[in-house]
Design a protein around this motif. Structure first.
Motif, PDB file in Angstrom:
ATOM      1  N   HIS A  56       0.825  -1.201   0.000  1.00 57.19           N
ATOM      2  CA  HIS A  56       0.000   0.000   0.000  1.00 57.19           C
ATOM      3  C   HIS A  56       0.868   1.264   0.000  1.00 57.19           C
ATOM      4  N   THR A  57       2.018   1.203   0.684  1.00 55.72           N
ATOM      5  CA  THR A  57       2.925   2.349   0.701  1.00 55.72           C
ATOM      6  C   THR A  57       3.476   2.629  -0.690  1.00 55.72           C
ATOM      7  N   VAL A  58       3.885   1.572  -1.404  1.00 55.79           N
ATOM      8  CA  VAL A  58       4.394   1.744  -2.769  1.00 55.79           C
ATOM      9  C   VAL A  58       3.295   2.275  -3.679  1.00 55.79           C
ATOM     10  N   LEU A  59       2.069   1.806  -3.479  1.00 60.36           N
ATOM     11  CA  LEU A  59       0.943   2.322  -4.266  1.00 60.36           C
ATOM     12  C   LEU A  59       0.722   3.803  -3.998  1.00 60.36           C
ATOM     13  N   LEU A  60       0.901   4.216  -2.750  1.00 60.04           N
ATOM     14  CA  LEU A  60       0.792   5.632  -2.406  1.00 60.04           C
ATOM     15  C   LEU A  60       1.875   6.442  -3.107  1.00 60.04           C
ATOM     16  N   HIS A  61       3.083   5.884  -3.230  1.00 60.68           N
ATOM     17  CA  HIS A  61       4.159   6.574  -3.939  1.00 60.68           C
ATOM     18  C   HIS A  61       3.795   6.751  -5.412  1.00 60.68           C
ATOM     19  N   GLY A  62       3.110   5.764  -5.982  1.00 55.17           N
ATOM     20  CA  GLY A  62       2.633   5.920  -7.353  1.00 55.17           C
ATOM     21  C   GLY A  62       1.630   7.047  -7.475  1.00 55.17           C
TER      22      GLY A  62
END
Length: 322
Positions: free
Chosen positions: A229-235
């Motif tokens: 979810h954190t990586v998705l937020l970075h996207g």
């Protein structure tokens, strides 16, 4: 005849009122942003457990970078609103910081995604550069990359007659007045495309790898899911950064459907696609984190932010798991 003589004065009054409204919209929001950033940086400085986590160190670095970017951007905005003309030697440092910090943002997002990847796949044998006491090496590398490219950009065609003329007279501190060469414009576009393409590939790669790892693991799915979810937020944060390049499209749409002045269109693009993403990105990331959100709320509402001894170990475990 009376209407004709009063028209210039009315136009000047309307323009002055428009400038005042724009300044009154930008400055309060910028002050609120600075207050929130100051609160989060104060929390990082007063709680050792955050400084021992690579993830939070990178987040604090992103906060500092976004603050410098907004500070230089708002300063340029005030120069333009006040029609303040500066010599090249005074204008370039502000433009340099604005460009360098803008280019640094996607690099930070890629680094934060890679940090989550390393934390998931190498939890016990993390490379030395990704440890909390060595992460400054990566941060310094990001700063060097972000600063070298603007230097190259501003050095292109310095012998051009138009560039020499700009050096000798005061101008409005805007990139359009400084970057007079077509080669400079092409170089800037090429660098931005390269930056955002590389970052998009890194974020997509880390997201897919973590997603596949989530399906393999039978235990500890919670921490892997949080990392995904954190990586998705970075996207999503990268998408907010890309909005800055949609200004030509929005300008065309506004011209077709509304009779706006050119300065009003420029302000609309500046507020919606440059300021607003910078305001939202760190705040969304900060308030999303459970531990950091609790500390922020305690600090804002003047509650005691001291951690009880019995809970300190629990918070440290949560930080390492996230």
């Amino acid at each position: 005849m009376r209407d004709l003589t009063e028209f210039p004065g009315n136009a000047t009054t309307n323009k002055s009122l428009s400038v005042i409204i724009k300044v009154c919209v930008v400055i309060p929001l910028f002050c609120v942003f600075l207050y929130c950033i100051a609160v989060m940086l104060h929390i990082f400085a007063s709680h050792r457990q955050y400084l021992d986590s690579t993830r939070y160190i990178l987040f604090a670095y992103m906060l500092i970078n976004d603050t410098l970017q907004l500070l230089s951007s708002v300063l340029l905005f005030l120069f333009v609103m006040g029609q303040v003309k500066l010599y090249f030697v005074f204008c370039v440092p502000v433009l340099f910081f604005s460009t360098a910090t803008f280019q640094n943002t996607p690099l930070i997002l890629a680094t934060m995604s890679l940090e989550r990847y390393v934390a998931i796949f190498y939890p016990l044998q993390r490379p030395a550069a990704w440890c909390s006491d060595r992460i400054w090496v990566i941060i310094l590398s990001l700063w060097l990359i972000s600063c070298i490219l603007p230097i190259v950009e501003y050095s292109i065609d310095v012998s051009d007659p138009a560039a020499v003329e700009i050096l000798s007279r005061p101008v409005l501190c805007k990139p359009a007045f400084i970057k007079t060469s077509r080669i400079q414009a092409l170089f800037k576009v090429g660098v931005y495309i390269l930056f955002f393409a590389v970052v998009a590939v890194v974020i997509l790669f880390t997201y897919v790898r973590i997603l596949l790892e989530t399906r393999k693991l039978r235990q500890d799915k919670t921490s892997v899911s949080k990392a995904m979810h954190t990586v998705l937020l970075h996207g999503f944060q990268l998408l907010l950064c890309v909005l800055a390049f949609t200004s030509p499209i929005t300008e065309s749409l506004i011209v077709l459907h509304a009779n706006w002045l050119s300065e009003d269109i420029a302000f609309f693009n500046y507020f919606c696609f440059i300021l607003t993403p910078r305001f939202l990105s760190p705040l969304i990331y900060g308030f999303r984190d459970q531990n950091l959100r609790g500390s922020i709320l305690k600090t804002i509402f003047c509650c005691s932010d001291k951690v009880k001894p019995g809970k300190r170990g629990k918070i440290q475990d949560n930080l390492s798991a996230s």
